[in-house]
Design a protein around this motif. Sequence first.
Motif, PDB file in Angstrom:
ATOM      1  N   GLY A  27       0.868  -1.184   0.000  1.00 22.37           N
ATOM      2  CA  GLY A  27       0.000   0.000   0.000  1.00 22.37           C
ATOM      3  C   GLY A  27       0.903   1.232   0.000  1.00 22.37           C
ATOM      4  O   GLY A  27       2.127   1.116  -0.171  1.00 22.37           O
ATOM      5  N   ILE A  28       0.303   2.413   0.203  1.00 23.87           N
ATOM      6  CA  ILE A  28       1.116   3.630   0.106  1.00 23.87           C
ATOM      7  C   ILE A  28       2.186   3.678   1.207  1.00 23.87           C
ATOM      8  O   ILE A  28       3.277   4.231   0.989  1.00 23.87           O
ATOM      9  CB  ILE A  28       0.230   4.913   0.085  1.00 23.87           C
ATOM     10  CG1 ILE A  28       1.041   6.134  -0.350  1.00 23.87           C
ATOM     11  CG2 ILE A  28      -0.443   5.169   1.426  1.00 23.87           C
ATOM     12  CD1 ILE A  28       1.657   6.051  -1.718  1.00 23.87           C
ATOM     13  N   SER A  29       1.929   3.043   2.357  1.00 26.05           N
ATOM     14  CA  SER A  29       2.954   3.046   3.432  1.00 26.05           C
ATOM     15  C   SER A  29       4.176   2.266   2.981  1.00 26.05           C
ATOM     16  O   SER A  29       5.315   2.736   3.119  1.00 26.05           O
ATOM     17  CB  SER A  29       2.400   2.409   4.716  1.00 26.05           C
ATOM     18  OG  SER A  29       1.232   3.052   5.125  1.00 26.05           O
ATOM     19  N   GLU A  76       3.909  -8.005  -1.668  1.00 24.89           N
ATOM     20  CA  GLU A  76       2.504  -7.580  -1.692  1.00 24.89           C
ATOM     21  C   GLU A  76       1.630  -8.810  -1.962  1.00 24.89           C
ATOM     22  O   GLU A  76       1.858  -9.544  -2.915  1.00 24.89           O
ATOM     23  CB  GLU A  76       2.295  -6.508  -2.766  1.00 24.89           C
ATOM     24  CG  GLU A  76       0.853  -6.253  -3.159  1.00 24.89           C
ATOM     25  CD  GLU A  76      -0.086  -5.897  -2.006  1.00 24.89           C
ATOM     26  OE1 GLU A  76       0.317  -5.103  -1.144  1.00 24.89           O
ATOM     27  OE2 GLU A  76      -1.203  -6.455  -1.953  1.00 24.89           O
ATOM     28  N   ALA A  77       0.625  -8.983  -1.100  1.00 25.52           N
ATOM     29  CA  ALA A  77      -0.216 -10.179  -1.211  1.00 25.52           C
ATOM     30  C   ALA A  77      -1.048 -10.196  -2.493  1.00 25.52           C
ATOM     31  O   ALA A  77      -1.233 -11.252  -3.099  1.00 25.52           O
ATOM     32  CB  ALA A  77      -1.147 -10.239   0.003  1.00 25.52           C
ATOM     33  N   VAL A 109      -5.232   0.566  -0.863  1.00 18.54           N
ATOM     34  CA  VAL A 109      -6.574   1.128  -1.062  1.00 18.54           C
ATOM     35  C   VAL A 109      -6.573   2.344  -1.997  1.00 18.54           C
ATOM     36  O   VAL A 109      -7.634   2.903  -2.271  1.00 18.54           O
ATOM     37  CB  VAL A 109      -7.268   1.475   0.286  1.00 18.54           C
ATOM     38  CG1 VAL A 109      -7.375   0.251   1.168  1.00 18.54           C
ATOM     39  CG2 VAL A 109      -6.532   2.587   1.014  1.00 18.54           C
ATOM     40  N   PRO A 115      -9.341   6.370  -0.919  1.00 15.03           N
ATOM     41  CA  PRO A 115      -9.263   7.796  -0.556  1.00 15.03           C
ATOM     42  C   PRO A 115      -9.450   8.675  -1.783  1.00 15.03           C
ATOM     43  O   PRO A 115      -9.010   8.309  -2.881  1.00 15.03           O
ATOM     44  CB  PRO A 115      -7.844   7.946   0.013  1.00 15.03           C
ATOM     45  CG  PRO A 115      -7.077   6.800  -0.524  1.00 15.03           C
ATOM     46  CD  PRO A 115      -8.053   5.676  -0.695  1.00 15.03           C
ATOM     47  N   ASP A 116     -10.117   9.840  -1.587  1.00 16.68           N
ATOM     48  CA  ASP A 116     -10.299  10.729  -2.737  1.00 16.68           C
ATOM     49  C   ASP A 116      -9.377  11.935  -2.672  1.00 16.68           C
ATOM     50  O   ASP A 116      -9.290  12.703  -3.626  1.00 16.68           O
ATOM     51  CB  ASP A 116     -11.765  11.160  -2.883  1.00 16.68           C
ATOM     52  CG  ASP A 116     -12.232  12.082  -1.777  1.00 16.68           C
ATOM     53  OD1 ASP A 116     -11.514  12.219  -0.762  1.00 16.68           O
ATOM     54  OD2 ASP A 116     -13.330  12.663  -1.904  1.00 16.68           O
ATOM     55  N   SER A 117      -8.688  12.108  -1.521  1.00 15.59           N
ATOM     56  CA  SER A 117      -7.857  13.298  -1.335  1.00 15.59           C
ATOM     57  C   SER A 117      -7.126  13.142  -0.007  1.00 15.59           C
ATOM     58  O   SER A 117      -7.258  12.115   0.655  1.00 15.59           O
ATOM     59  CB  SER A 117      -8.746  14.543  -1.287  1.00 15.59           C
ATOM     60  OG  SER A 117      -9.678  14.438  -0.220  1.00 15.59           O
ATOM     61  N   VAL A 143       2.931 -12.639   2.761  1.00  9.50           N
ATOM     62  CA  VAL A 143       3.875 -13.106   3.778  1.00  9.50           C
ATOM     63  C   VAL A 143       3.071 -13.799   4.877  1.00  9.50           C
ATOM     64  O   VAL A 143       2.108 -13.237   5.405  1.00  9.50           O
ATOM     65  CB  VAL A 143       4.687 -11.912   4.323  1.00  9.50           C
ATOM     66  CG1 VAL A 143       5.482 -12.303   5.555  1.00  9.50           C
ATOM     67  CG2 VAL A 143       5.598 -11.369   3.228  1.00  9.50           C
ATOM     68  N   ASN A 160      -1.328   2.592   8.856  1.00  7.37           N
ATOM     69  CA  ASN A 160      -2.382   3.464   9.380  1.00  7.37           C
ATOM     70  C   ASN A 160      -2.861   3.075  10.784  1.00  7.37           C
ATOM     71  O   ASN A 160      -3.798   3.677  11.294  1.00  7.37           O
ATOM     72  CB  ASN A 160      -3.560   3.523   8.400  1.00  7.37           C
ATOM     73  CG  ASN A 160      -4.260   2.175   8.256  1.00  7.37           C
ATOM     74  OD1 ASN A 160      -4.009   1.246   9.014  1.00  7.37           O
ATOM     75  ND2 ASN A 160      -5.139   2.070   7.272  1.00  7.37           N
ATOM     76  N   ILE A 174      -4.291   7.912  10.291  1.00  8.23           N
ATOM     77  CA  ILE A 174      -4.878   6.965   9.339  1.00  8.23           C
ATOM     78  C   ILE A 174      -4.811   7.498   7.910  1.00  8.23           C
ATOM     79  O   ILE A 174      -4.852   6.743   6.954  1.00  8.23           O
ATOM     80  CB  ILE A 174      -6.335   6.645   9.776  1.00  8.23           C
ATOM     81  CG1 ILE A 174      -7.073   5.830   8.738  1.00  8.23           C
ATOM     82  CG2 ILE A 174      -7.127   7.843  10.126  1.00  8.23           C
ATOM     83  CD1 ILE A 174      -8.475   5.462   9.119  1.00  8.23           C
ATOM     84  N   GLY A 175      -4.650   8.811   7.755  1.00 13.54           N
ATOM     85  CA  GLY A 175      -4.713   9.424   6.427  1.00 13.54           C
ATOM     86  C   GLY A 175      -3.467   9.123   5.589  1.00 13.54           C
ATOM     87  O   GLY A 175      -2.425   8.691   6.105  1.00 13.54           O
ATOM     88  N   VAL A 176      -3.598   9.373   4.296  1.00 15.17           N
ATOM     89  CA  VAL A 176      -2.501   9.098   3.368  1.00 15.17           C
ATOM     90  C   VAL A 176      -1.209   9.836   3.773  1.00 15.17           C
ATOM     91  O   VAL A 176      -0.129   9.224   3.764  1.00 15.17           O
ATOM     92  CB  VAL A 176      -2.938   9.450   1.924  1.00 15.17           C
ATOM     93  CG1 VAL A 176      -1.783   9.344   0.953  1.00 15.17           C
ATOM     94  CG2 VAL A 176      -4.087   8.538   1.493  1.00 15.17           C
TER      95      VAL A 176
END
Length: 462
Positions: free
Chosen positions: A10-12, A35-36, A43, A58-60, A251, A438, A443-445
Amino acid sequence: MKRIAIIGGGISGLAAAYELEQQRSGAELEYVLYEASSQLGGVLRTEHIDGCVVEAGPDSFVTEKPWAADLCRDLGIGDQLIGSNDSDRKTYILTRGRLVEMPDGLMFMVPTKIVPTGLSPLFSWKTKLRMTQELFHPPRAVDHDESVAAFVERHYGAEMVDRLADPLLSGVYGGEAANLSVRAVLPRFAEMERTHGSLGRAMLAARKKMRGSPRKAAPPLFTSLKNGMQSLAETVVSRLRPTSLRTNAAVQAIQAEAGGWIVSAGMQSDYFDGVIVALPSLAAGNVLRMASSELSSELGAVQYSSSITVGLGYDQEVGQTLPPGFGFLVPRSEGRQLLAATFVHNKFPHRAPEDRALLRCFFAGGNADRVWELSEEQIVGIVRKELQEIVGLRAEPLFARVYKWRSAMAQYGVGHLERLERIERLRRLLPGLALAGNGYRGIGVPDCVRSGREAARELVKS
Ligand SMILES: Cc1cc2nc3c(=O)[nH]c(=O)nc-3n(C[C@H](O)[C@H](O)[C@H](O)COP(=O)(O)OP(=O)(O)OC[C@H]3O[C@@H](n4cnc5c(N)ncnc54)[C@H](O)[C@@H]3O)c2cc1C
């Protein structure tokens, strides 16, 4: 050669990989990202349908937190950043079946302008009286955490929890104000209470201070990307070495061994000097079971809620029949399934062509669980019925998409910060392990990006 594994794409995890890629030039460093699923980005997913940019996740992100926009600039896509159309910002709250505009001057739930709040039909006279009394709330040295609902109720009463705090937080955490920690979710407000007592007075003092400083145009509240949030993930991926990326590689476990870590995915095990676990903490707890049962159960105790977004595209005439503004929130007490709807074509530029209107509807927590097993058609049916009842929208959508996200939004429950201290203590007993994602401090991007990059820097240094 130092070898680092990243678990989660994900982004993290991607931000961690990007940071390692940046550090590679000066250091003897190699990394592998596991990545699974078959797709990187987690997301962050965007579909382009009929000229519309439809965000599945997320939209923003909030502009105030700089880390996601900084990453975009580092990637050379700063010119793709777009701001929300704040001059058109109006948000409505469904109140006894009617949409009522949020009054001007509300900072989250704290009124800073007397007249608009005093005249607003959103609150009863009892709550308006509480707002006045709140200005005399004494400073309070609170020695324990409490729920956002308890905190807000102490200041403004139960109606404020129902009409504002709960719906606003549902949109961000997918959770209920009664279950979220005020210290973790609204640290600024907890601090205001400690220093000023009254949140209203604290806000007014902050505004007064700002008036003394040179006036700058306020940045937009929300930032996004012209081609959608997925383009952020895709750009990161384009800067990583393809040989470092393993998709379809879930993993199962990581285990400390011989001063390093064994990562097991499928039939393969590989040795690394360090591991960044960039998973929702619930999933992080699972892969760390064998490494530390104590850490695993602390991670597993962070609650997650599921959410569903529904994207609906319409002809432009529909846009003209909707109320002006960004959309509406639905308090739970209204007894609806929907928690929120965003009029995307109004909120951001570049989201829908001139001749289209784009809506994004949101279910989360218990509301998402209740409709989870229904078919996509049934979920769209519920959305359409509620949109018809709330905003009189009868038109047939040109397209409809349903996106389900199982246990993707972390719920920072009461005592979350104490849990983080325990997690950090246990993590430090396992050298070469870093955590991102998160489930911890945002929790945000933007916070996820920050956590990934920080985790990478920490392991490079260690
Ligand atoms: C519907 C929705 C709307 C949101 N809206 C916003 C918003 O508007 N603004 C905002 O800032 N934030 C928003 N968020 C929150 C934010 O998007 C997320 O918190 C953030 O993107 C999470 O990124 P992540 O990399 O930590 O986790 P994820 O994106 O969940 O990625 C984790 C990855 O790990 C993989 N994985 C899981 N288990 C394993 C395993 N065992 N091995 C290998 N890989 C594994 C998963 O497949 C996934 O790809 C929203 C979230 C959701 C769900």
